[in-house]
Enzyme design. Structure first.
Site, PDB file in Angstrom:
ATOM      1  N   HIS A  13       0.874  -1.197   0.000  1.00 37.09           N
ATOM      2  CA  HIS A  13       0.000   0.000   0.000  1.00 37.09           C
ATOM      3  C   HIS A  13       0.902   1.234   0.000  1.00 37.09           C
ATOM      4  O   HIS A  13       1.445   1.615   1.029  1.00 37.09           O
ATOM      5  CB  HIS A  13      -0.891   0.004   1.248  1.00 37.09           C
ATOM      6  CG  HIS A  13      -1.888   1.124   1.270  1.00 37.09           C
ATOM      7  ND1 HIS A  13      -3.193   0.953   1.664  1.00 37.09           N
ATOM      8  CD2 HIS A  13      -1.773   2.431   0.957  1.00 37.09           C
ATOM      9  CE1 HIS A  13      -3.833   2.098   1.593  1.00 37.09           C
ATOM     10  NE2 HIS A  13      -2.983   3.032   1.164  1.00 37.09           N
ATOM     11  N   LEU A  16       2.642   7.227  -4.343  1.00 36.18           N
ATOM     12  CA  LEU A  16       3.868   7.799  -4.943  1.00 36.18           C
ATOM     13  C   LEU A  16       3.643   9.169  -5.550  1.00 36.18           C
ATOM     14  O   LEU A  16       4.604   9.838  -5.922  1.00 36.18           O
ATOM     15  CB  LEU A  16       4.415   6.861  -6.027  1.00 36.18           C
ATOM     16  CG  LEU A  16       5.031   5.552  -5.544  1.00 36.18           C
ATOM     17  CD1 LEU A  16       5.462   4.700  -6.734  1.00 36.18           C
ATOM     18  CD2 LEU A  16       6.218   5.813  -4.630  1.00 36.18           C
ATOM     19  N   ARG A  17       2.355   9.561  -5.726  1.00 30.18           N
ATOM     20  CA  ARG A  17       2.039  10.861  -6.343  1.00 30.18           C
ATOM     21  C   ARG A  17       2.577  10.936  -7.773  1.00 30.18           C
ATOM     22  O   ARG A  17       2.740   9.929  -8.420  1.00 30.18           O
ATOM     23  CB  ARG A  17       2.570  12.041  -5.500  1.00 30.18           C
ATOM     24  CG  ARG A  17       2.375  11.911  -4.005  1.00 30.18           C
ATOM     25  CD  ARG A  17       0.934  11.791  -3.602  1.00 30.18           C
ATOM     26  NE  ARG A  17       0.811  11.959  -2.160  1.00 30.18           N
ATOM     27  CZ  ARG A  17      -0.194  11.497  -1.444  1.00 30.18           C
ATOM     28  NH1 ARG A  17      -1.182  10.817  -1.996  1.00 30.18           N
ATOM     29  NH2 ARG A  17      -0.263  11.704  -0.149  1.00 30.18           N
ATOM     30  N   ASN A  41      -5.033   7.313  -6.058  1.00 28.08           N
ATOM     31  CA  ASN A  41      -5.803   8.527  -5.717  1.00 28.08           C
ATOM     32  C   ASN A  41      -5.086   9.814  -6.128  1.00 28.08           C
ATOM     33  O   ASN A  41      -4.820  10.691  -5.316  1.00 28.08           O
ATOM     34  CB  ASN A  41      -6.218   8.553  -4.233  1.00 28.08           C
ATOM     35  CG  ASN A  41      -5.058   8.493  -3.264  1.00 28.08           C
ATOM     36  OD1 ASN A  41      -3.993   7.978  -3.589  1.00 28.08           O
ATOM     37  ND2 ASN A  41      -5.259   9.017  -2.066  1.00 28.08           N
ATOM     38  N   HIS A 169      -4.929  -0.674   5.780  1.00 26.50           N
ATOM     39  CA  HIS A 169      -4.399   0.028   6.958  1.00 26.50           C
ATOM     40  C   HIS A 169      -5.303  -0.077   8.189  1.00 26.50           C
ATOM     41  O   HIS A 169      -5.762   0.934   8.728  1.00 26.50           O
ATOM     42  CB  HIS A 169      -4.094   1.503   6.654  1.00 26.50           C
ATOM     43  CG  HIS A 169      -5.124   2.219   5.807  1.00 26.50           C
ATOM     44  ND1 HIS A 169      -6.444   2.285   6.152  1.00 26.50           N
ATOM     45  CD2 HIS A 169      -5.004   2.901   4.650  1.00 26.50           C
ATOM     46  CE1 HIS A 169      -7.083   2.976   5.223  1.00 26.50           C
ATOM     47  NE2 HIS A 169      -6.239   3.365   4.304  1.00 26.50           N
ATOM     48  N   ASP A 241       1.273   2.529   3.526  1.00 26.31           N
ATOM     49  CA  ASP A 241       0.431   3.715   3.335  1.00 26.31           C
ATOM     50  C   ASP A 241       1.284   4.982   3.414  1.00 26.31           C
ATOM     51  O   ASP A 241       0.807   6.028   3.849  1.00 26.31           O
ATOM     52  CB  ASP A 241      -0.722   3.779   4.351  1.00 26.31           C
ATOM     53  CG  ASP A 241      -1.816   4.749   3.901  1.00 26.31           C
ATOM     54  OD1 ASP A 241      -1.812   5.151   2.722  1.00 26.31           O
ATOM     55  OD2 ASP A 241      -2.671   5.102   4.735  1.00 26.31           O
ATOM     56  N   HIS A 245       3.257  14.358   1.594  1.00 20.75           N
ATOM     57  CA  HIS A 245       2.675  15.681   1.321  1.00 20.75           C
ATOM     58  C   HIS A 245       3.798  16.684   1.508  1.00 20.75           C
ATOM     59  O   HIS A 245       4.665  16.484   2.363  1.00 20.75           O
ATOM     60  CB  HIS A 245       1.552  16.006   2.320  1.00 20.75           C
ATOM     61  CG  HIS A 245       0.323  15.184   2.109  1.00 20.75           C
ATOM     62  ND1 HIS A 245      -0.674  15.542   1.231  1.00 20.75           N
ATOM     63  CD2 HIS A 245      -0.062  14.002   2.646  1.00 20.75           C
ATOM     64  CE1 HIS A 245      -1.627  14.620   1.247  1.00 20.75           C
ATOM     65  NE2 HIS A 245      -1.283  13.673   2.100  1.00 20.75           N
ATOM     66  N   ALA A 257      -3.732  14.989   5.506  1.00 20.31           N
ATOM     67  CA  ALA A 257      -3.565  13.699   6.193  1.00 20.31           C
ATOM     68  C   ALA A 257      -2.617  12.822   5.397  1.00 20.31           C
ATOM     69  O   ALA A 257      -2.769  12.680   4.190  1.00 20.31           O
ATOM     70  CB  ALA A 257      -4.916  13.012   6.327  1.00 20.31           C
TER      71      ALA A 257
HETATM   72  O1  DOR Z   1      -3.658   9.692   5.712  1.00 21.89           O
HETATM   73  C1  DOR Z   1      -3.863   9.268   4.595  1.00 21.89           C
HETATM   74  N1  DOR Z   1      -3.306   9.843   3.511  1.00 21.89           N
HETATM   75  N2  DOR Z   1      -4.682   8.216   4.433  1.00 21.89           N
HETATM   76  C2  DOR Z   1      -5.040   7.784   3.212  1.00 21.89           C
HETATM   77  O2  DOR Z   1      -5.768   6.845   3.151  1.00 21.89           O
HETATM   78  C3  DOR Z   1      -4.589   8.490   1.999  1.00 21.89           C
HETATM   79  C4  DOR Z   1      -3.370   9.214   2.242  1.00 21.89           C
HETATM   80  C5  DOR Z   1      -2.967  10.171   1.154  1.00 21.89           C
HETATM   81  O3  DOR Z   1      -3.130   9.839  -0.014  1.00 21.89           O
HETATM   82  O4  DOR Z   1      -2.439  11.232   1.474  1.00 21.89           O
HETATM   83 ZN    ZN Z   2      -3.440   4.990   1.394  1.00 21.02          ZN
END
Ligand code: DOR
Ligand code: ZN
Length: 338
Positions: A13, A16-17, A41, A169, A241, A245, A257
């Site tokens: 999980h 990588l952006r 995502n 997670h 996970d 950021h 988050a």
């Molecule tokens: O804290 C999180 N950040 N939980 C997630 O499920 C996604 C992730 C993110 O993509 O930043």
């Molecule tokens: Zn995630």
């Protein structure tokens, strides 16, 4: 013990952006891991074969010459046709399902978790043998969101008995009971849910770098998750996970988050497993269990951990990107050799 070898580690999980962030963070995983399950995502999310293949290429470019397999996923949609899924099946390892609004970039997630709404796509996936990875949280009280989602997991497990459902997670002891109850439920465990509690987020000074979804919880939850991992329970596998950021989007109002842990994950796990005398189970937790659950044959790659202090850097930068890792400025007792 002075050295420890891990064979073909897998991170099941990983975020990588894209662009420069991808270039900054991907090598932390690709250098040491054989493969990783990459989450879709992005904005816009990955929902077409064309976007998927292009993203995979960008990941491979960012990993340079490392021997590494990106195990890519697409973003769940209620209207994926059987034909579309059949066509894309060989390119993906799973489909990731986000309920609307529960985490970063989930604004295009599903607006209803009603089984009948999800049925057409999940039934096709079940027939084709494509697993579903689920971010299992409601939009209720933050500490209870995962617990409130458990009836939905249960109804998915009952309604789609041949579908592999990965509870991503997991963060609470209640999830463990459900995981054990149904044969088609599996779970990933992160480093942060194994190492932290809510006290680390807000018990003293506020630490935005350990703010994530699902939020880290109570000591008893951490202990229950540790027990699963340390015993390498066959239904659980490592999934960091790791969710980078930019530093300024963490250290601000409306902080994002996500915890960036790729650069410290394997060292921290080795430290934890050694502390509890369970190093013999580490290879299962970070590779063999995932191989069995997903039917993978990962690239052969070994990493050597050495018992030597590793001072975690304060931050990592590349061009305009800067991320702060979990345990920044702290010292871990294991380092990766090389
Ligand atoms: O804290 C999180 N950040 N939980 C997630 O499920 C996604 C992730 C993110 O993509 O930043
Ligand atoms: Zn995630």
């Amino acid at each position: 013990m002075k050295n420890f070898i891990i064979n073909s580690p897998l991170d099941m999980h990983l975020h990588l952006r894209d662009d420069n962030m991808l270039k900054l963070v991907a090598p932390f995983t690709s250098k040491y891991f054989s493969g990783a399950l990459i989450m879709p995502n992005l904005l816009p999310p990955i929902t077409t074969k064309e976007a998927l293949l292009k993203y995979k290429q960008r990941i491979n470019d960012a990993c340079k010459d490392d021997e590494f397999e990106p195990l890519v996923t697409i973003f769940f949609q209620v209207d994926y046709s059987y034909e579309f899924l059949k066509d894309i099946k060989d390119e993906i390892i799973a489909v990731k399902l986000y309920p609307f609004g529960v985490t970063t970039n989930s604004e295009t997630g599903v607006s209803s978790m009603d089984v009948e709404v999800l049925r057409p796509t999940l039934e096709s996936m079940s027939k084709l043998g494509i697993p579903v990875c689920v971010h299992g949280e409601t939009q209720g009280f933050v500490m209870d969101r995962e617990k409130e989602f458990l009836p939905i997991y249960e109804s998915l497990a009952i309604n789609f008995p041949n579908l592999k459902i990965i509870m991503e997670h997991i963060s609470s002891k209640e999830s463990i009971n459900l995981l054990k109850k149904y044969d088609n439920l599996y779970a990933t465990l992160t480093v942060h849910h194994l190492m932290l509690t809510f006290d680390d987020v807000a018990g003293g000074m506020l630490n935005p770098h350990v703010f994530c979804k699902p939020i880290v919880k109570r000591p008893e939850d951490k202990l229950a998750l540790q027990e699963l991992a340390l015993n390498a329970h066959p239904k659980v596998m490592f999934g960091s996970d790791s969710a980078p950021h930019r530093k300024e989007t963490k250290e601000c109002n409306d902080g994002a988050a996500g915890i960036f842990s790729s650069s410290i994950a394997i060292q921290t796990l080795t430290q934890l497993f050694e502390e509890y005398g369970q190093l013999d189970n580490l290879n299962a937790f970070v590779s063999l269990n995932a191989q069995k659950i997903y039917g993978l044959k990962p690239i052969q790659k070994s990493i050597k951990l050495i018992k030597k202090d590793f001072v975690v850097p304060a931050e990592y930068t590349y061009k305009d990107e800067c991320v702060v890792p979990l345990f920044a400025n702290q010292t871990l007792s294991w380092s990766i050799d090389g």
